[in-house]
Structure formats: C-alpha cells, structure tokens
Design a protein around this motif. Sequence first.
Motif, PDB file in Angstrom:
ATOM      1  N   ALA A  10       0.840  -1.205   0.000  1.00 44.18           N
ATOM      2  CA  ALA A  10       0.000   0.000   0.000  1.00 44.18           C
ATOM      3  C   ALA A  10       0.875   1.255   0.000  1.00 44.18           C
ATOM      4  O   ALA A  10       0.557   2.246  -0.692  1.00 44.18           O
ATOM      5  CB  ALA A  10      -0.912  -0.011   1.229  1.00 44.18           C
ATOM      6  N   TYR A  11       1.968   1.213   0.748  1.00 43.36           N
ATOM      7  CA  TYR A  11       2.886   2.362   0.789  1.00 43.36           C
ATOM      8  C   TYR A  11       3.479   2.621  -0.596  1.00 43.36           C
ATOM      9  O   TYR A  11       3.568   3.770  -1.055  1.00 43.36           O
ATOM     10  CB  TYR A  11       3.984   2.069   1.805  1.00 43.36           C
ATOM     11  CG  TYR A  11       4.963   3.200   2.021  1.00 43.36           C
ATOM     12  CD1 TYR A  11       4.695   4.230   2.917  1.00 43.36           C
ATOM     13  CD2 TYR A  11       6.170   3.232   1.332  1.00 43.36           C
ATOM     14  CE1 TYR A  11       5.599   5.264   3.113  1.00 43.36           C
ATOM     15  CE2 TYR A  11       7.073   4.256   1.521  1.00 43.36           C
ATOM     16  CZ  TYR A  11       6.785   5.269   2.410  1.00 43.36           C
ATOM     17  OH  TYR A  11       7.687   6.287   2.604  1.00 43.36           O
ATOM     18  N   ALA A  15       3.096   5.874  -3.005  1.00 44.99           N
ATOM     19  CA  ALA A  15       4.248   6.598  -3.560  1.00 44.99           C
ATOM     20  C   ALA A  15       4.142   6.695  -5.073  1.00 44.99           C
ATOM     21  O   ALA A  15       4.434   7.748  -5.673  1.00 44.99           O
ATOM     22  CB  ALA A  15       5.545   5.900  -3.154  1.00 44.99           C
ATOM     23  N   ALA A  16       3.721   5.595  -5.719  1.00 42.04           N
ATOM     24  CA  ALA A  16       3.569   5.620  -7.178  1.00 42.04           C
ATOM     25  C   ALA A  16       2.487   6.603  -7.608  1.00 42.04           C
ATOM     26  O   ALA A  16       2.658   7.340  -8.595  1.00 42.04           O
ATOM     27  CB  ALA A  16       3.249   4.208  -7.684  1.00 42.04           C
ATOM     28  N   LEU A  17       1.362   6.640  -6.885  1.00 41.07           N
ATOM     29  CA  LEU A  17       0.308   7.604  -7.199  1.00 41.07           C
ATOM     30  C   LEU A  17       0.801   9.032  -7.000  1.00 41.07           C
ATOM     31  O   LEU A  17       0.495   9.924  -7.801  1.00 41.07           O
ATOM     32  CB  LEU A  17      -0.925   7.329  -6.337  1.00 41.07           C
ATOM     33  CG  LEU A  17      -1.682   6.022  -6.640  1.00 41.07           C
ATOM     34  CD1 LEU A  17      -2.789   5.810  -5.611  1.00 41.07           C
ATOM     35  CD2 LEU A  17      -2.259   6.061  -8.054  1.00 41.07           C
ATOM     36  N   GLY A  18       1.586   9.238  -5.937  1.00 33.23           N
ATOM     37  CA  GLY A  18       2.144  10.562  -5.705  1.00 33.23           C
ATOM     38  C   GLY A  18       3.091  10.977  -6.807  1.00 33.23           C
ATOM     39  O   GLY A  18       3.070  12.131  -7.273  1.00 33.23           O
ATOM     40  N   ALA A  19       3.939  10.030  -7.248  1.00 44.30           N
ATOM     41  CA  ALA A  19       4.866  10.344  -8.341  1.00 44.30           C
ATOM     42  C   ALA A  19       4.098  10.653  -9.618  1.00 44.30           C
ATOM     43  O   ALA A  19       4.441  11.582 -10.366  1.00 44.30           O
ATOM     44  CB  ALA A  19       5.822   9.168  -8.560  1.00 44.30           C
ATOM     45  N   ALA A  92      12.766  10.891 -14.275  1.00 46.81           N
ATOM     46  CA  ALA A  92      13.242   9.814 -13.395  1.00 46.81           C
ATOM     47  C   ALA A  92      12.539   8.490 -13.661  1.00 46.81           C
ATOM     48  O   ALA A  92      13.073   7.431 -13.302  1.00 46.81           O
ATOM     49  CB  ALA A  92      13.043  10.210 -11.935  1.00 46.81           C
ATOM     50  N   LEU A  93      11.369   8.509 -14.274  1.00 51.10           N
ATOM     51  CA  LEU A  93      10.558   7.297 -14.362  1.00 51.10           C
ATOM     52  C   LEU A  93      11.166   6.210 -15.255  1.00 51.10           C
ATOM     53  O   LEU A  93      11.226   5.039 -14.840  1.00 51.10           O
ATOM     54  CB  LEU A  93       9.151   7.650 -14.838  1.00 51.10           C
ATOM     55  CG  LEU A  93       8.336   8.494 -13.836  1.00 51.10           C
ATOM     56  CD1 LEU A  93       6.983   8.858 -14.438  1.00 51.10           C
ATOM     57  CD2 LEU A  93       8.146   7.739 -12.530  1.00 51.10           C
ATOM     58  N   PRO A  94      11.631   6.511 -16.478  1.00 50.73           N
ATOM     59  CA  PRO A  94      12.174   5.419 -17.312  1.00 50.73           C
ATOM     60  C   PRO A  94      13.369   4.728 -16.672  1.00 50.73           C
ATOM     61  O   PRO A  94      13.456   3.492 -16.672  1.00 50.73           O
ATOM     62  CB  PRO A  94      12.562   6.126 -18.618  1.00 50.73           C
ATOM     63  CG  PRO A  94      11.746   7.372 -18.639  1.00 50.73           C
ATOM     64  CD  PRO A  94      11.611   7.799 -17.211  1.00 50.73           C
ATOM     65  N   GLY A  95      14.295   5.501 -16.121  1.00 49.41           N
ATOM     66  CA  GLY A  95      15.471   4.897 -15.493  1.00 49.41           C
ATOM     67  C   GLY A  95      15.109   4.051 -14.290  1.00 49.41           C
ATOM     68  O   GLY A  95      15.681   2.974 -14.072  1.00 49.41           O
ATOM     69  N   GLY A  96      14.153   4.537 -13.483  1.00 49.22           N
ATOM     70  CA  GLY A  96      13.737   3.765 -12.324  1.00 49.22           C
ATOM     71  C   GLY A  96      13.104   2.443 -12.708  1.00 49.22           C
ATOM     72  O   GLY A  96      13.319   1.412 -12.060  1.00 49.22           O
ATOM     73  N   LEU A  97      12.321   2.449 -13.781  1.00 49.93           N
ATOM     74  CA  LEU A  97      11.664   1.216 -14.212  1.00 49.93           C
ATOM     75  C   LEU A  97      12.632   0.245 -14.887  1.00 49.93           C
ATOM     76  O   LEU A  97      12.387  -0.966 -14.921  1.00 49.93           O
ATOM     77  CB  LEU A  97      10.525   1.550 -15.176  1.00 49.93           C
ATOM     78  CG  LEU A  97       9.356   2.312 -14.541  1.00 49.93           C
ATOM     79  CD1 LEU A  97       8.367   2.760 -15.613  1.00 49.93           C
ATOM     80  CD2 LEU A  97       8.649   1.454 -13.496  1.00 49.93           C
ATOM     81  N   LEU A  98      13.747   0.763 -15.415  1.00 49.80           N
ATOM     82  CA  LEU A  98      14.738  -0.093 -16.062  1.00 49.80           C
ATOM     83  C   LEU A  98      15.800  -0.604 -15.087  1.00 49.80           C
ATOM     84  O   LEU A  98      16.599  -1.469 -15.449  1.00 49.80           O
ATOM     85  CB  LEU A  98      15.446   0.679 -17.192  1.00 49.80           C
ATOM     86  CG  LEU A  98      14.660   0.874 -18.483  1.00 49.80           C
ATOM     87  CD1 LEU A  98      15.423   1.795 -19.415  1.00 49.80           C
ATOM     88  CD2 LEU A  98      14.414  -0.465 -19.159  1.00 49.80           C
ATOM     89  N   ALA A  99      15.795  -0.092 -13.868  1.00 49.63           N
ATOM     90  CA  ALA A  99      16.869  -0.398 -12.928  1.00 49.63           C
ATOM     91  C   ALA A  99      16.951  -1.890 -12.645  1.00 49.63           C
ATOM     92  O   ALA A  99      15.941  -2.602 -12.638  1.00 49.63           O
ATOM     93  CB  ALA A  99      16.651   0.360 -11.621  1.00 49.63           C
ATOM     94  N   ARG A 100      18.176  -2.351 -12.403  1.00 48.71           N
ATOM     95  CA  ARG A 100      18.391  -3.760 -12.065  1.00 48.71           C
ATOM     96  C   ARG A 100      17.848  -4.048 -10.669  1.00 48.71           C
ATOM     97  O   ARG A 100      18.029  -3.258  -9.744  1.00 48.71           O
ATOM     98  CB  ARG A 100      19.878  -4.096 -12.124  1.00 48.71           C
ATOM     99  CG  ARG A 100      20.140  -5.557 -11.776  1.00 48.71           C
ATOM    100  CD  ARG A 100      21.601  -5.910 -11.906  1.00 48.71           C
ATOM    101  NE  ARG A 100      21.778  -7.306 -11.602  1.00 48.71           N
ATOM    102  CZ  ARG A 100      21.558  -8.306 -12.454  1.00 48.71           C
ATOM    103  NH1 ARG A 100      21.171  -8.026 -13.675  1.00 48.71           N
ATOM    104  NH2 ARG A 100      21.722  -9.554 -12.100  1.00 48.71           N
ATOM    105  N   VAL A 101      17.214  -5.188 -10.505  1.00 48.26           N
ATOM    106  CA  VAL A 101      16.686  -5.624  -9.214  1.00 48.26           C
ATOM    107  C   VAL A 101      17.325  -6.955  -8.872  1.00 48.26           C
ATOM    108  O   VAL A 101      17.259  -7.901  -9.649  1.00 48.26           O
ATOM    109  CB  VAL A 101      15.144  -5.750  -9.258  1.00 48.26           C
ATOM    110  CG1 VAL A 101      14.632  -6.341  -7.957  1.00 48.26           C
ATOM    111  CG2 VAL A 101      14.513  -4.386  -9.505  1.00 48.26           C
ATOM    112  N   ARG A 113      11.361   2.110  -6.776  1.00 49.00           N
ATOM    113  CA  ARG A 113      12.523   2.938  -7.132  1.00 49.00           C
ATOM    114  C   ARG A 113      12.131   4.045  -8.093  1.00 49.00           C
ATOM    115  O   ARG A 113      12.599   5.184  -7.970  1.00 49.00           O
ATOM    116  CB  ARG A 113      13.612   2.055  -7.740  1.00 49.00           C
ATOM    117  CG  ARG A 113      14.248   1.133  -6.718  1.00 49.00           C
ATOM    118  CD  ARG A 113      15.286   0.240  -7.334  1.00 49.00           C
ATOM    119  NE  ARG A 113      15.922  -0.600  -6.334  1.00 49.00           N
ATOM    120  CZ  ARG A 113      16.887  -1.465  -6.577  1.00 49.00           C
ATOM    121  NH1 ARG A 113      17.337  -1.603  -7.811  1.00 49.00           N
ATOM    122  NH2 ARG A 113      17.408  -2.194  -5.613  1.00 49.00           N
ATOM    123  N   ALA A 114      11.288   3.727  -9.051  1.00 50.69           N
ATOM    124  CA  ALA A 114      10.843   4.765  -9.983  1.00 50.69           C
ATOM    125  C   ALA A 114      10.054   5.845  -9.259  1.00 50.69           C
ATOM    126  O   ALA A 114      10.265   7.052  -9.480  1.00 50.69           O
ATOM    127  CB  ALA A 114       9.985   4.133 -11.091  1.00 50.69           C
TER     128      ALA A 114
END
Length: 471
Positions: A10-11, A15-19, A92-101, A113-114
């Motif tokens: 939920a947190y 955060a995603a809705l806020g972004a 910031a969004l594309p890089g965050g979604l592409l980040a290694r996990v 992260r995004a």
Amino acid sequence: MKPLPRTARAYIVCAALGAGACALPALLPPSPTPWATAGLLAALYALCELPARCRLLGRAPGGTSPLGAGSFFPVLLAAALLLPPAAAALTALPGGLLARVEEPPAHWRRAWRAAATALAAWAAARTAGALHAPAALGGPAGPDFPRALLSALAAALVFCLTLTALDGGVRATADGLPLRTALRRGLLGRALAPHLVHGLAGLMMGVLWRSPYGPAAALLVLLPMYVSCWVFAQYHRERAAHQATIRALVQAVDIKDSYTRGHSERVGHASVLIARELGMEGDRLDVVRFAGILHDVGKLGVPTRVLRKDGPLTPEERRIIELHPEYGHEMIRGIGFLGEARDAVLHHHERIDGSGYPYGLRGEQIPECARVVAVADAFDAMTSTRSYSRARPVATALAELERCAGSQFDPRMVGALVRALDRYGWQSAVTADEPGTQVPAPRAPGPGAAGTTGAAGPAQSAEAATTGEPA
C-alpha cells in the motif's frame, strides 16, 4: 522468499500515485515542458541504468551488481535545475523502471525505485525553482555562480532528504520496524556527501547545457563522473566481499569452539586500540583488525575431540593444538587483501624471549602485527570468563601483562594497550556456549598448568592451549 507485507504494498502504491500526480502536469496542455531537454535527460538517465543490467559490465565477480538502481544521480539533479518540477519527475521514471533488481519481488521494487526517484527529483526541482536556479544557470551575462551553487546544493540536500524519508517509510512497512529506527538505518548518513557531490556534477551539466556548446558539452561531465562512480561502487563491493569472507571464517570458528564465541571480534577491537596508540592508521588499521579477528582461524584444522577436551591434554594432543597457527596461515595464505595479517596469524603465539611457537622467534624477529595481536589475545582471554578460569578485573589483567612484558610480550604493545584503555575503557564479556547459559565453575588446573595458558606444561586443557593468557 519473505512476502512483501500488505502495508508495504500500500505504501508503494501511494508513492507511485504521488509520483504520477507530480509528473502529470508535464503531460497536460498547455504544458511548459521543454520536451527536447526532458526527453534527452530521461534517455540519459535510463542509459546510465542499463550497465547495471548487463552481466559483463554491471556485475562484480561475486555475481551481484555494483551499481544499485539510483546510484548515479547527476542527470536527475541537472534535470531539477533545468526543468519545471513535473518534467523533472518525469525524467526519473524510465530509469527507475529499467533499474536492475537483485531480489524479488522485482515489479514492486522497480515501481518503488521509480516512484521514489521521481518524488525526490520533483522536490529537488521545486527547491531549485524557489531559488531561481534556471535563471542563475545562464543568461546574457553568463551563469551567476554563487546563486547557482547555492541552488544546486539545496536541491541535492532536498533530494537526499526526500529519498531518506521515503526509504525510512518503506523499511518501516516492509520490515515492521518503528519509524524512528527505520529512519536511523536509512540513507542519510552514508548518502548525504555523495548526493552533494552529484549535485555539483549536476550543476556543471546544467551550466554547460545552457552554454553556447549545448548538451554535447554536458556529456563531457557525465562520462568521467559515471566511470568514477562505477569504479567507486566496485571498490565498495570488493570491500563488502572481504568483510563477508572474514565473517564466514569467524562464524565457522565460533561454531566449532563455542566457549570462545565473540573472542575473535574482541581481539580485533583490542588490536585496533593498540595499533592506534602506536600511530597506525588507514589500511594498516584494517590489516591489524583482520589479524585480530582471524588469529584463531586455524582451530578449524584441529580435531573437535581435541579442541573441546575438558581434561588435561596429552603431549601428542598438545602438539596438535600448537599446529593451529600454521593451519590458520595455510588456510588464508591465498587471500591477498589480508597482507601482513597472515604473518600475525602464524606468529601470534611467539614470545619475545623465544620460548613461543611455532618457530621460536624472538624480539624483533616477530612481525609487529603478531606482537599486537598477542597482547590483545592475552588481554581478552584474561578478562573473559572461560571454562577453566573466571574473568579477571581489567586492572589485574593489565598488571599481569606488564609483569610479562619483555619476556612473553612486547613492552611497547603492552604500554599502548594500557594507554588506550585509560582513554576508552573496556567492556569485559562472558563467553559461554549460548547467551544466558550458566558458565561452569573453574576447573582445577592440571599439574604444570598453573591455571594459565600460553607455554605452560602439557597438562593444559585444549581451550587454554589456544589462547594467549600469560603463563
């Protein structure tokens, strides 16, 4: 795999809705977004995340990525200085979604992260805008450096604080920690200085971007900075691997010889106290600490029946026990980063008068690091309750070390320990099989043992024979 709690999910959704809410104005008409700049910066940030997904470029020998997602922020901080807040969040969004996990669940971690980087970039851009950073970066008279510098540092500080607060919240919800504890374990302490440096790099990118040379000149700042961050991350990954190697060895010793659990860590700490008093610093202190922690690693080569024997040792068993420094040296000989710590492991039972083992070295023939560890080892052995003796008071232990200085121990090392303990004190510890267990009453020493350790007679117990307590 531990499932992600509902509160954490939920947190992350919040955060995603806020972004999304922060970035949405950049997409709605009439949008003031300079799309050429925003698109190029978003592509650059995404490109910076791609090497972390590459097995060749993004992984250390241990198989983990040296570049965590969001480890390289100058592009986002340059966006915060150059763009409106909504556009900065969008970059910031594309890089965050592409980040290694590295760990599952991957989709939740990427979303987090995004969202976190987008919110931090938005907050940094709001701060920079309030300080009129876009105007300070360039104009007919050139950049206004004092104001631009203030804007960049303020933006980097807000960026770091936002990430720290968000990180604390996700730790609290995911791990069930109190918020204060989660924030204390968060990013601020270790990330503030790097973020400020990234802010300065972002400032240089912004100034060059607004200069007559344009974005191409800004890339001249980006490439060397990125390579430096990659090398720095590799260095820290290697240090973490070193620490993990040492922890594994020490844990193995503690499992095999449970009565001395914690002894190795305390010897490492006491060795560092002595080394600092002697003027050692930097990498030399690390070597001394490693030597203290690993001094008894050779116990892994001693048969368990001998190591845990309660009664007196036979001459043959004592000869086996006295091989543990050589076993230890052989075990760690190929670990290059330990340096002279390997010699300390081999020689920490040598004595100044030449009566020690394994080679009977005397005086300056004994490596300095080994002489440090010998004093630290004996001190902790005396101030800890063992199966064969009760803990002695610190003052009594120091007096015994001073009595044996010049024969068993180097007087310089003993004096350094005395000075260090006068300054810092010492926490005596009980070492038993498990926390909270009752420590057995001291055993009566066998003939010739005098209730002590070191080079005493053949009737010593196994535990006593592997510690450095004075005879």
